[in-house]
Scaffold this motif. Structure first.
Motif, PDB file in Angstrom:
ATOM      1  N   TRP A  51       0.835  -1.203   0.000  1.00 41.24           N
ATOM      2  CA  TRP A  51       0.000   0.000   0.000  1.00 41.24           C
ATOM      3  C   TRP A  51       0.870   1.253   0.000  1.00 41.24           C
ATOM      4  O   TRP A  51       0.640   2.182  -0.767  1.00 41.24           O
ATOM      5  N   VAL A  52       1.888   1.291   0.875  1.00 38.55           N
ATOM      6  CA  VAL A  52       2.784   2.450   0.942  1.00 38.55           C
ATOM      7  C   VAL A  52       3.498   2.634  -0.395  1.00 38.55           C
ATOM      8  O   VAL A  52       3.602   3.752  -0.911  1.00 38.55           O
ATOM      9  N   GLN A  53       3.978   1.557  -0.981  1.00 37.49           N
ATOM     10  CA  GLN A  53       4.699   1.636  -2.246  1.00 37.49           C
ATOM     11  C   GLN A  53       3.803   2.107  -3.387  1.00 37.49           C
ATOM     12  O   GLN A  53       4.285   2.660  -4.364  1.00 37.49           O
ATOM     13  N   ALA A  54       2.494   1.922  -3.262  1.00 41.39           N
ATOM     14  CA  ALA A  54       1.556   2.325  -4.313  1.00 41.39           C
ATOM     15  C   ALA A  54       1.048   3.758  -4.144  1.00 41.39           C
ATOM     16  O   ALA A  54       0.347   4.260  -5.026  1.00 41.39           O
ATOM     17  N   LEU A  55       1.398   4.434  -3.043  1.00 40.74           N
ATOM     18  CA  LEU A  55       0.902   5.799  -2.823  1.00 40.74           C
ATOM     19  C   LEU A  55       1.398   6.729  -3.921  1.00 40.74           C
ATOM     20  O   LEU A  55       2.554   6.662  -4.335  1.00 40.74           O
ATOM     21  N   LYS A  56       0.512   7.612  -4.356  1.00 44.63           N
ATOM     22  CA  LYS A  56       0.852   8.591  -5.397  1.00 44.63           C
ATOM     23  C   LYS A  56       0.293   9.946  -4.988  1.00 44.63           C
ATOM     24  O   LYS A  56      -0.749  10.030  -4.349  1.00 44.63           O
ATOM     25  N   ASN A  57       0.997  11.013  -5.393  1.00 41.41           N
ATOM     26  CA  ASN A  57       0.438  12.338  -5.162  1.00 41.41           C
ATOM     27  C   ASN A  57      -0.602  12.614  -6.236  1.00 41.41           C
ATOM     28  O   ASN A  57      -0.860  11.777  -7.102  1.00 41.41           O
ATOM     29  N   VAL A 113       1.708  22.435   3.086  1.00 40.70           N
ATOM     30  CA  VAL A 113       1.619  21.296   2.178  1.00 40.70           C
ATOM     31  C   VAL A 113       0.781  21.713   0.968  1.00 40.70           C
ATOM     32  O   VAL A 113      -0.362  22.144   1.134  1.00 40.70           O
ATOM     33  N   PRO A 114       1.323  21.598  -0.244  1.00 39.08           N
ATOM     34  CA  PRO A 114       0.519  21.933  -1.431  1.00 39.08           C
ATOM     35  C   PRO A 114      -0.561  20.871  -1.665  1.00 39.08           C
ATOM     36  O   PRO A 114      -0.397  19.704  -1.286  1.00 39.08           O
ATOM     37  N   ASN A 115      -1.658  21.297  -2.283  1.00 39.24           N
ATOM     38  CA  ASN A 115      -2.776  20.378  -2.552  1.00 39.24           C
ATOM     39  C   ASN A 115      -2.342  19.111  -3.263  1.00 39.24           C
ATOM     40  O   ASN A 115      -2.797  18.018  -2.939  1.00 39.24           O
ATOM     41  N   PHE A 116      -1.451  19.230  -4.260  1.00 40.22           N
ATOM     42  CA  PHE A 116      -1.079  18.049  -5.042  1.00 40.22           C
ATOM     43  C   PHE A 116      -0.378  16.993  -4.207  1.00 40.22           C
ATOM     44  O   PHE A 116      -0.402  15.808  -4.520  1.00 40.22           O
ATOM     45  N   ALA A 117       0.259  17.401  -3.102  1.00 44.26           N
ATOM     46  CA  ALA A 117       1.040  16.475  -2.282  1.00 44.26           C
ATOM     47  C   ALA A 117       0.200  15.762  -1.226  1.00 44.26           C
ATOM     48  O   ALA A 117       0.631  14.751  -0.672  1.00 44.26           O
ATOM     49  N   LEU A 118      -0.988  16.277  -0.962  1.00 47.59           N
ATOM     50  CA  LEU A 118      -1.811  15.747   0.122  1.00 47.59           C
ATOM     51  C   LEU A 118      -2.463  14.425  -0.271  1.00 47.59           C
ATOM     52  O   LEU A 118      -3.150  14.322  -1.282  1.00 47.59           O
ATOM     53  N   ILE A 119      -2.249  13.423   0.563  1.00 46.33           N
ATOM     54  CA  ILE A 119      -2.882  12.113   0.383  1.00 46.33           C
ATOM     55  C   ILE A 119      -4.036  12.042   1.374  1.00 46.33           C
ATOM     56  O   ILE A 119      -3.899  12.453   2.528  1.00 46.33           O
ATOM     57  N   VAL A 130       3.389  10.862   7.558  1.00 47.95           N
ATOM     58  CA  VAL A 130       4.641  10.642   6.836  1.00 47.95           C
ATOM     59  C   VAL A 130       4.752  11.716   5.766  1.00 47.95           C
ATOM     60  O   VAL A 130       3.770  12.066   5.121  1.00 47.95           O
ATOM     61  N   VAL A 131       5.971  12.247   5.586  1.00 43.83           N
ATOM     62  CA  VAL A 131       6.224  13.235   4.539  1.00 43.83           C
ATOM     63  C   VAL A 131       7.327  12.705   3.633  1.00 43.83           C
ATOM     64  O   VAL A 131       8.268  12.063   4.086  1.00 43.83           O
ATOM     65  N   TRP A 132       7.157  12.925   2.334  1.00 38.28           N
ATOM     66  CA  TRP A 132       8.163  12.587   1.335  1.00 38.28           C
ATOM     67  C   TRP A 132       8.637  13.885   0.709  1.00 38.28           C
ATOM     68  O   TRP A 132       7.822  14.754   0.370  1.00 38.28           O
ATOM     69  N   LEU A 133       9.940  14.032   0.561  1.00 34.56           N
ATOM     70  CA  LEU A 133      10.529  15.260   0.035  1.00 34.56           C
ATOM     71  C   LEU A 133      11.231  14.977  -1.285  1.00 34.56           C
ATOM     72  O   LEU A 133      11.719  13.882  -1.511  1.00 34.56           O
ATOM     73  N   VAL A 134      11.306  16.002  -2.153  1.00 32.61           N
ATOM     74  CA  VAL A 134      12.021  15.852  -3.411  1.00 32.61           C
ATOM     75  C   VAL A 134      12.831  17.114  -3.658  1.00 32.61           C
ATOM     76  O   VAL A 134      12.279  18.205  -3.568  1.00 32.61           O
ATOM     77  N   PRO A 135      14.114  17.039  -3.972  1.00 34.21           N
ATOM     78  CA  PRO A 135      14.905  15.829  -3.756  1.00 34.21           C
ATOM     79  C   PRO A 135      14.864  15.460  -2.283  1.00 34.21           C
ATOM     80  O   PRO A 135      14.498  16.289  -1.447  1.00 34.21           O
ATOM     81  N   ARG A 136      15.242  14.266  -1.988  1.00 33.47           N
ATOM     82  CA  ARG A 136      14.970  13.682  -0.684  1.00 33.47           C
ATOM     83  C   ARG A 136      15.410  14.503   0.515  1.00 33.47           C
ATOM     84  O   ARG A 136      14.777  14.452   1.538  1.00 33.47           O
ATOM     85  N   MET A 137      16.474  15.219   0.427  1.00 27.70           N
ATOM     86  CA  MET A 137      16.931  15.986   1.590  1.00 27.70           C
ATOM     87  C   MET A 137      16.602  17.468   1.451  1.00 27.70           C
ATOM     88  O   MET A 137      17.147  18.294   2.155  1.00 27.70           O
ATOM     89  N   SER A 138      15.693  17.804   0.562  1.00 30.57           N
ATOM     90  CA  SER A 138      15.314  19.199   0.375  1.00 30.57           C
ATOM     91  C   SER A 138      14.203  19.558   1.348  1.00 30.57           C
ATOM     92  O   SER A 138      13.862  18.790   2.236  1.00 30.57           O
ATOM     93  N   LEU A 139      13.628  20.714   1.139  1.00 35.18           N
ATOM     94  CA  LEU A 139      12.485  21.140   1.934  1.00 35.18           C
ATOM     95  C   LEU A 139      11.245  21.257   1.055  1.00 35.18           C
ATOM     96  O   LEU A 139      10.296  21.933   1.403  1.00 35.18           O
ATOM     97  N   GLN A 140      11.239  20.580  -0.093  1.00 34.17           N
ATOM     98  CA  GLN A 140      10.107  20.605  -1.006  1.00 34.17           C
ATOM     99  C   GLN A 140       9.255  19.353  -0.770  1.00 34.17           C
ATOM    100  O   GLN A 140       9.713  18.227  -0.964  1.00 34.17           O
ATOM    101  N   ILE A 141       8.019  19.552  -0.359  1.00 32.96           N
ATOM    102  CA  ILE A 141       7.124  18.445  -0.034  1.00 32.96           C
ATOM    103  C   ILE A 141       6.555  17.860  -1.321  1.00 32.96           C
ATOM    104  O   ILE A 141       5.954  18.561  -2.123  1.00 32.96           O
ATOM    105  N   TYR A 142       6.749  16.564  -1.493  1.00 32.08           N
ATOM    106  CA  TYR A 142       6.285  15.847  -2.683  1.00 32.08           C
ATOM    107  C   TYR A 142       5.011  15.069  -2.386  1.00 32.08           C
ATOM    108  O   TYR A 142       4.121  14.979  -3.216  1.00 32.08           O
ATOM    109  N   CYS A 143       4.934  14.483  -1.202  1.00 28.59           N
ATOM    110  CA  CYS A 143       3.751  13.770  -0.733  1.00 28.59           C
ATOM    111  C   CYS A 143       3.643  13.986   0.773  1.00 28.59           C
ATOM    112  O   CYS A 143       4.671  14.064   1.459  1.00 28.59           O
ATOM    113  N   PHE A 144       2.417  14.061   1.251  1.00 30.19           N
ATOM    114  CA  PHE A 144       2.202  14.140   2.696  1.00 30.19           C
ATOM    115  C   PHE A 144       0.972  13.327   3.055  1.00 30.19           C
ATOM    116  O   PHE A 144      -0.103  13.514   2.485  1.00 30.19           O
TER     117      PHE A 144
END
Length: 150
Positions: A51-57, A113-119, A130-144
Motif C-alpha cells: 500500500w505504501v509503495q503504491a501511494l501517489k500524489n 503542504v501543497p494540494n497536489f502532495a496531500l494524500i 509521513v512526509v516525502w521530500l524531493v529531492p529527498r533531503m530538500s524542503l520541497q514536499i512531494y507527498c504528505f
C-alpha cells in the motif's frame, strides 16, 4: 624540478580536499532513510508495505517506498496552515495551492503542504503522519500523508 613537485603536491592536495568535501556533502545529502523506529518498519505486513509503495500524489507521481518517507512527530504537523481560495484558479494553480496542512521540516520551520502532495488521511493504514521530500533531503514536499486525527 622542485617547482614541479610542489605544483604536483599542491594539485594532489586540492584533489584530495575536493574528494573529502564531496564525500562529506554526498553523505549529508544521501538518499533518505526510514527515520522512525526500526521496529515499525519491521512490523509492516506485506499488504501495508505494498500500500505504501503504491501511494501517489495528485499528479500521479509515486511517493516512493517505505524507506523514503520521514515519519512526522505528532507535534510536527497540523491543520493550522494557510488554505488558498482556489475558486478563481486554474487547475495547475489550484493543485499547487496550499492545502491547510503544514509540516515542520528539518530546518525547524513550518512548511505549507501543497494540494497536489496531500494524500487522503482517511486512507492512512499506518496511523502516523509521513512526509516525502524531493529531492529527498530538500524542503520541497512531494507527498504528505496526515496521521490519525487528520
Amino acid at each position: 624540478m622542485n617547482l614541479l613537485f610542489r605544483v604536483g603536491w599542491s594539485t594532489r592536495s586540492l584533489l584530495f580536499a575536493a574528494v573529502v568535501f564531496f564525500t562529506i556533502t554526498a553523505l549529508d545529502h544521501a538518499p533518505a532513510v526510514w527515520r522512525g523506529p526500526p521496529q515499525i518498519l519491521a512490523t509492516l505486513d506485506n499488504e501495508t508495505r505494498d500500500w505504501v509503495q503504491a501511494l501517489k500524489n495528485k499528479y500521479g507521481g509515486p511517493c516512493c517506498d517505505t524507506d523514503d518517507g520521514f515519519p512526522v512527530e505528532v507535534d510536527g504537523w497540523d491543520m493550522a496552515g494557510t488554505i488558498d481560495d482556489t475558486s478563481g484558479m486554474g487547475q495547475w494553480e489550484a493543485s499547487n495551492a496550499r492545502s491547510g496542512y503544514r509540516v515542520r521540516l528539518a530546518d525547524g520551520k513550518w512548511h505549507d503542504v501543497p494540494n497536489f502532495a496531500l494524500i487522503d488521511p482517511k486512507t492512512n493504514k499506518l496511523g502516523y503522519a509521513v512526509v516525502w521530500l524531493v529531492p529527498r533531503m530538500s524542503l520541497q514536499i512531494y507527498c504528505f500523508l496526515p496521521g490519525a486525527g487528520g
